[in-house]
Design a protein around this motif. Structure first.
Motif, PDB file in Angstrom:
ATOM      1  N   VAL A  56       0.546  -7.886   5.577  1.00 58.52           N
ATOM      2  CA  VAL A  56       1.176  -7.916   6.901  1.00 58.52           C
ATOM      3  C   VAL A  56       0.496  -8.967   7.773  1.00 58.52           C
ATOM      4  O   VAL A  56       1.159  -9.777   8.444  1.00 58.52           O
ATOM      5  CB  VAL A  56       1.065  -6.525   7.581  1.00 58.52           C
ATOM      6  N   GLY A  57      -0.843  -8.970   7.747  1.00 59.33           N
ATOM      7  CA  GLY A  57      -1.605  -9.816   8.665  1.00 59.33           C
ATOM      8  C   GLY A  57      -1.316 -11.294   8.517  1.00 59.33           C
ATOM      9  O   GLY A  57      -1.129 -11.991   9.528  1.00 59.33           O
ATOM     10  N   ALA A  78      -5.845 -11.411   6.818  1.00 64.12           N
ATOM     11  CA  ALA A  78      -5.620 -12.059   5.523  1.00 64.12           C
ATOM     12  C   ALA A  78      -4.744 -11.224   4.600  1.00 64.12           C
ATOM     13  O   ALA A  78      -4.374 -11.674   3.516  1.00 64.12           O
ATOM     14  CB  ALA A  78      -6.958 -12.336   4.839  1.00 64.12           C
ATOM     15  N   LEU A 125       9.012  -6.288   3.140  1.00 65.92           N
ATOM     16  CA  LEU A 125       8.349  -5.209   3.877  1.00 65.92           C
ATOM     17  C   LEU A 125       7.266  -5.759   4.814  1.00 65.92           C
ATOM     18  O   LEU A 125       7.209  -5.400   5.998  1.00 65.92           O
ATOM     19  CB  LEU A 125       7.766  -4.171   2.912  1.00 65.92           C
ATOM     20  N   TYR A 164     -15.683  -9.712  10.278  1.00 64.96           N
ATOM     21  CA  TYR A 164     -16.011  -8.312  10.584  1.00 64.96           C
ATOM     22  C   TYR A 164     -17.287  -7.836   9.894  1.00 64.96           C
ATOM     23  O   TYR A 164     -17.841  -6.808  10.252  1.00 64.96           O
ATOM     24  CB  TYR A 164     -14.834  -7.383  10.254  1.00 64.96           C
ATOM     25  N   ALA A 187      -7.158  -7.360   9.980  1.00 61.77           N
ATOM     26  CA  ALA A 187      -6.797  -7.526   8.560  1.00 61.77           C
ATOM     27  C   ALA A 187      -5.830  -8.698   8.393  1.00 61.77           C
ATOM     28  O   ALA A 187      -4.826  -8.608   7.685  1.00 61.77           O
ATOM     29  CB  ALA A 187      -6.204  -6.239   7.989  1.00 61.77           C
ATOM     30  N   PRO A 216       0.814  -1.225   0.000  1.00 64.95           N
ATOM     31  CA  PRO A 216       0.000   0.000   0.000  1.00 64.95           C
ATOM     32  C   PRO A 216       0.844   1.271   0.000  1.00 64.95           C
ATOM     33  O   PRO A 216       0.450   2.282  -0.567  1.00 64.95           O
ATOM     34  CB  PRO A 216      -0.824  -0.125   1.295  1.00 64.95           C
ATOM     35  N   LEU A 217       2.051   1.211   0.582  1.00 62.08           N
ATOM     36  CA  LEU A 217       2.925   2.384   0.568  1.00 62.08           C
ATOM     37  C   LEU A 217       3.165   2.881  -0.858  1.00 62.08           C
ATOM     38  O   LEU A 217       3.246   4.092  -1.107  1.00 62.08           O
ATOM     39  CB  LEU A 217       4.273   2.040   1.225  1.00 62.08           C
ATOM     40  N   SER A 277      -4.325  -3.517  -5.232  1.00 63.01           N
ATOM     41  CA  SER A 277      -3.943  -3.237  -3.838  1.00 63.01           C
ATOM     42  C   SER A 277      -4.894  -2.214  -3.216  1.00 63.01           C
ATOM     43  O   SER A 277      -5.274  -2.322  -2.045  1.00 63.01           O
ATOM     44  CB  SER A 277      -2.495  -2.742  -3.788  1.00 63.01           C
ATOM     45  N   GLY A 335      -8.111  -2.806  -1.094  1.00 65.06           N
ATOM     46  CA  GLY A 335      -8.059  -3.081   0.348  1.00 65.06           C
ATOM     47  C   GLY A 335      -8.561  -4.469   0.713  1.00 65.06           C
ATOM     48  O   GLY A 335      -8.743  -4.778   1.887  1.00 65.06           O
ATOM     49  N   HIS A 336      -8.766  -5.324  -0.285  1.00 67.29           N
ATOM     50  CA  HIS A 336      -9.317  -6.650   0.017  1.00 67.29           C
ATOM     51  C   HIS A 336      -8.540  -7.775  -0.653  1.00 67.29           C
ATOM     52  O   HIS A 336      -9.090  -8.836  -0.933  1.00 67.29           O
ATOM     53  CB  HIS A 336     -10.798  -6.710  -0.381  1.00 67.29           C
ATOM     54  N   MET A 337      -7.245  -7.555  -0.896  1.00 70.09           N
ATOM     55  CA  MET A 337      -6.449  -8.631  -1.480  1.00 70.09           C
ATOM     56  C   MET A 337      -6.002  -9.593  -0.387  1.00 70.09           C
ATOM     57  O   MET A 337      -5.758  -9.206   0.743  1.00 70.09           O
ATOM     58  CB  MET A 337      -5.222  -8.050  -2.186  1.00 70.09           C
ATOM     59  N   THR A 369      -3.748  -2.653  11.618  1.00 70.98           N
ATOM     60  CA  THR A 369      -3.309  -2.114  10.320  1.00 70.98           C
ATOM     61  C   THR A 369      -4.466  -1.404   9.630  1.00 70.98           C
ATOM     62  O   THR A 369      -4.384  -1.109   8.433  1.00 70.98           O
ATOM     63  CB  THR A 369      -2.803  -3.240   9.387  1.00 70.98           C
ATOM     64  N   LEU A 370      -5.539  -1.134  10.372  1.00 74.37           N
ATOM     65  CA  LEU A 370      -6.728  -0.534   9.754  1.00 74.37           C
ATOM     66  C   LEU A 370      -7.027   0.873  10.255  1.00 74.37           C
ATOM     67  O   LEU A 370      -7.544   1.707   9.524  1.00 74.37           O
ATOM     68  CB  LEU A 370      -7.948  -1.431   9.998  1.00 74.37           C
ATOM     69  N   MET A 386       4.276   2.378  14.782  1.00 78.13           N
ATOM     70  CA  MET A 386       5.561   1.829  14.333  1.00 78.13           C
ATOM     71  C   MET A 386       5.787   2.150  12.870  1.00 78.13           C
ATOM     72  O   MET A 386       4.849   2.335  12.107  1.00 78.13           O
ATOM     73  CB  MET A 386       5.653   0.317  14.575  1.00 78.13           C
ATOM     74  N   MET A 387       7.053   2.267  12.505  1.00 81.33           N
ATOM     75  CA  MET A 387       7.447   2.437  11.097  1.00 81.33           C
ATOM     76  C   MET A 387       8.482   1.360  10.811  1.00 81.33           C
ATOM     77  O   MET A 387       9.507   1.293  11.501  1.00 81.33           O
ATOM     78  CB  MET A 387       8.043   3.839  10.906  1.00 81.33           C
TER      79      MET A 387
HETATM   80  N1  LIG Z   1       3.987   1.728   9.398  1.00 85.68           N
HETATM   81  C1  LIG Z   1       4.556   0.844   8.597  1.00 85.68           C
HETATM   82  O1  LIG Z   1       5.786   0.694   8.612  1.00 85.68           O
HETATM   83  C2  LIG Z   1       3.700  -0.014   7.696  1.00 85.68           C
HETATM   84  C3  LIG Z   1       4.247  -1.171   7.152  1.00 85.68           C
HETATM   85  C4  LIG Z   1       3.429  -1.987   6.379  1.00 85.68           C
HETATM   86  C5  LIG Z   1       2.097  -1.629   6.137  1.00 85.68           C
HETATM   87  N2  LIG Z   1       1.623  -0.477   6.649  1.00 85.68           N
HETATM   88  C6  LIG Z   1       0.215  -0.097   6.424  1.00 85.68           C
HETATM   89  O2  LIG Z   1      -0.595  -1.111   7.014  1.00 85.68           O
HETATM   90  C7  LIG Z   1      -1.770  -1.275   6.256  1.00 85.68           C
HETATM   91  C8  LIG Z   1      -1.957  -2.744   5.909  1.00 85.68           C
HETATM   92  O3  LIG Z   1      -0.942  -3.150   4.999  1.00 85.68           O
HETATM   93  P1  LIG Z   1      -1.088  -4.547   4.227  1.00 85.68           P
HETATM   94  O4  LIG Z   1       0.032  -4.636   3.281  1.00 85.68           O
HETATM   95  O5  LIG Z   1      -1.298  -5.654   5.180  1.00 85.68           O
HETATM   96  O6  LIG Z   1      -2.471  -4.252   3.428  1.00 85.68           O
HETATM   97  P2  LIG Z   1      -3.318  -5.196   2.495  1.00 85.68           P
HETATM   98  O7  LIG Z   1      -2.568  -6.433   2.154  1.00 85.68           O
HETATM   99  O8  LIG Z   1      -3.811  -4.366   1.372  1.00 85.68           O
HETATM  100  O9  LIG Z   1      -4.584  -5.584   3.403  1.00 85.68           O
HETATM  101  C9  LIG Z   1      -5.681  -6.159   2.768  1.00 85.68           C
HETATM  102  C10 LIG Z   1      -6.487  -6.980   3.773  1.00 85.68           C
HETATM  103  O10 LIG Z   1      -7.249  -6.130   4.639  1.00 85.68           O
HETATM  104  C11 LIG Z   1      -8.394  -6.863   5.035  1.00 85.68           C
HETATM  105  N3  LIG Z   1      -9.430  -5.968   5.529  1.00 85.68           N
HETATM  106  C12 LIG Z   1      -9.960  -4.891   4.895  1.00 85.68           C
HETATM  107  N4  LIG Z   1     -10.878  -4.302   5.704  1.00 85.68           N
HETATM  108  C13 LIG Z   1     -10.935  -5.042   6.850  1.00 85.68           C
HETATM  109  C14 LIG Z   1     -11.679  -4.933   8.064  1.00 85.68           C
HETATM  110  N5  LIG Z   1     -12.554  -3.947   8.271  1.00 85.68           N
HETATM  111  N6  LIG Z   1     -11.448  -5.846   9.037  1.00 85.68           N
HETATM  112  C15 LIG Z   1     -10.546  -6.846   8.864  1.00 85.68           C
HETATM  113  N7  LIG Z   1      -9.827  -7.006   7.730  1.00 85.68           N
HETATM  114  C16 LIG Z   1     -10.016  -6.101   6.741  1.00 85.68           C
HETATM  115  C17 LIG Z   1      -8.822  -7.601   3.772  1.00 85.68           C
HETATM  116  O11 LIG Z   1      -9.486  -8.791   4.139  1.00 85.68           O
HETATM  117  P3  LIG Z   1     -10.943  -9.131   3.515  1.00 85.68           P
HETATM  118  O12 LIG Z   1     -10.717  -9.339   2.044  1.00 85.68           O
HETATM  119  O13 LIG Z   1     -11.347 -10.351   4.251  1.00 85.68           O
HETATM  120  O14 LIG Z   1     -11.785  -7.910   3.752  1.00 85.68           O
HETATM  121  C18 LIG Z   1      -7.469  -7.878   3.069  1.00 85.68           C
HETATM  122  O15 LIG Z   1      -7.062  -9.218   3.210  1.00 85.68           O
HETATM  123  C19 LIG Z   1      -1.652  -0.339   5.048  1.00 85.68           C
HETATM  124  O16 LIG Z   1      -2.342   0.865   5.321  1.00 85.68           O
HETATM  125  C20 LIG Z   1      -0.168  -0.069   4.969  1.00 85.68           C
HETATM  126  O17 LIG Z   1       0.154   1.150   4.345  1.00 85.68           O
HETATM  127  C21 LIG Z   1       2.393   0.357   7.403  1.00 85.68           C
END
Ligand SMILES: NC(=O)c1ccc[n+]([C@@H]2O[C@H](COP(=O)([O-])OP(=O)(O)OC[C@H]3O[C@@H](n4cnc5c(N)ncnc54)[C@H](OP(=O)(O)O)[C@@H]3O)[C@@H](O)[C@H]2O)c1
Length: 310
Positions: free
Chosen positions: A157-158, A154, A127, A195, A152, A41-42, A295, A298-300, A213-214, A254-255
């Motif tokens: 990160v999750g 699935a 990452l 959810y 999140a 997502p970054l 990406s 938000g549901h990958m 992460t939400l 955290m970053m």
């Molecule tokens: N601070 C940092 O260093 C850092 C590092 C990494 C990521 N991040 C941030 O963290 C966030 C997550 O990153 P990511 O890569 O894991 O994103 P991602 O892969 O795009 O996350 C998608 C997942 O979110 C789930 N989701 C969406 N809405 C939901 C809800 N209401 N409840 C539960 N699950 C839900 C979806 O599941 P369903 O299909 O089942 O809805 C999908 O599997 C992003 O905003 C990213 O920018 C920050």
């Protein structure tokens, strides 16, 4: 070299595949012939200008800070890698990324890639895995026997956080849609809260750690499920320490940062079969815009990765 760049901030259409200068290697760096660039997502948050002025970017910019590839050239004073090594790593967010045939990176950002998965999948791992690792272990201090709520679960990160938490012998409660139930149970999640049908705060209590992460409403409803002294760690921008205090718990932002030793440990866990990264979408570099659009839904499930070269 061929690279995907953007010259102005905007939607996915600003991404163009074009000729760009091949990077030079400085002292302590290696030149990597890129095989894959993970999509996070970054990448689209930077592309759409959401973070303009906060990371010192200069346009045109090559996005994509996850990389796997082959070491092609060594900069001065590099002794930890040799030409031909297959590496993966997390690049410097402030500089050009890996949506390109070549990228230069300091050796501290890289490790030898895991062998149990192919080079393309390895590019999706750094990452998200470092974020999950640093959140759970470095910031939250997750310990064996504790209970963790992973939102999140699935996602990129999750799904890795679920596996790290199980590897640490903790109880894992995951939030996701019902569509992801089998996927998360296979990864080891003990309980799943859909959810779409269930408010997690009605069925979850006394957890030691929440991985958020939400943000937004999900984070606000999470404070009440923590036990006294528990901790919520968020990957989203703000540091929620004040709000946490009002709830009698701890809150941290955290970053993620590059860490070669952690990447080496993660590679070993992948090679031993303890951790199985899920890469659900592999696209050619020319389809970077499509990767961003996916990406941004938000549901990958798991990870998206761009394949570079043949
Ligand atoms: N601070 C940092 O260093 C850092 C590092 C990494 C990521 N991040 C941030 O963290 C966030 C997550 O990153 P990511 O890569 O894991 O994103 P991602 O892969 O795009 O996350 C998608 C997942 O979110 C789930 N989701 C969406 N809405 C939901 C809800 N209401 N409840 C539960 N699950 C839900 C979806 O599941 P369903 O299909 O089942 O809805 C999908 O599997 C992003 O905003 C990213 O920018 C920050």
């Amino acid at each position: 070299m061929q690279a995907v760049r953007f010259h102005t901030y905007g939607d996915s259409k600003v991404l163009v595949l074009e000729e760009a200068p091949r990077p030079q290697v400085d002292e302590g760096e290696v030149l990597i012939r890129v095989r894959a660039a993970g999509v996070n997502p970054l990448d689209w948050k930077v592309r759409d200008g959401h973070l303009e002025g906060r990371m010192g970017h200069r346009l045109p910019l090559i996005p994509g800070w996850d990389v796997s590839g082959v070491v092609e050239e060594l900069g001065p004073k590099v002794t930890s890698f040799k030409i031909g090594d297959e590496v993966y790593g997390l690049l410097d967010f402030r500089l050009d990324g890996a949506y390109a045939e070549y990228v230069a990176a300091p050796v501290e950002n890289l490790a030898i890639r895991p062998k149990a998965i192919d080079m393309i999948k390895a590019g999706a791992v750094p990452l998200a895995s470092l974020t999950a690792w640093q959140t759970l272990f470095d910031v939250a201090g997750l310990e064996s026997g504790q209970t963790v709520l992973i939102h999140a679960a699935a996602g990129g990160v999750g799904h890795l956080a679920v596996q790290f938490a199980k590897w640490k012998n903790t109880k894992v409660i995951a939030t996701a849609s019902a569509y992801n139930e089998d996927f998360l149970k296979d990864l080891g999640a003990d309980e799943l809260v859909d959810y779409n049908t269930t408010r997690f705060e009605g069925v979850v209590q006394d957890v030691d750690v929440v991985l958020d992460t939400l943000g937004g409403d999900t984070r606000e409803r999470s404070w009440q499920v923590l036990k006294k002294g528990g901790i919520l760690v968020t990957t989203l921008s703000i540091s929620p320490e004040e709000t946490a205090q009002q709830h009698g718990v701890r809150g941290k932002g955290m970053m993620v940062h590059p860490d070669a030793a952690q990447l080496t440990q993660i590679a070993a866990l992948i090679d031993s079969g303890d951790i199985k990264p899920s890469v659900t979408t592999i696209l050619p570099l020319a389809e970077a815009a499509r990767a961003h659009e996916l990406s941004q839904t938000g549901h990958m499930r798991g990870k998206i990765v761009l394949k570079v070269g043949d």
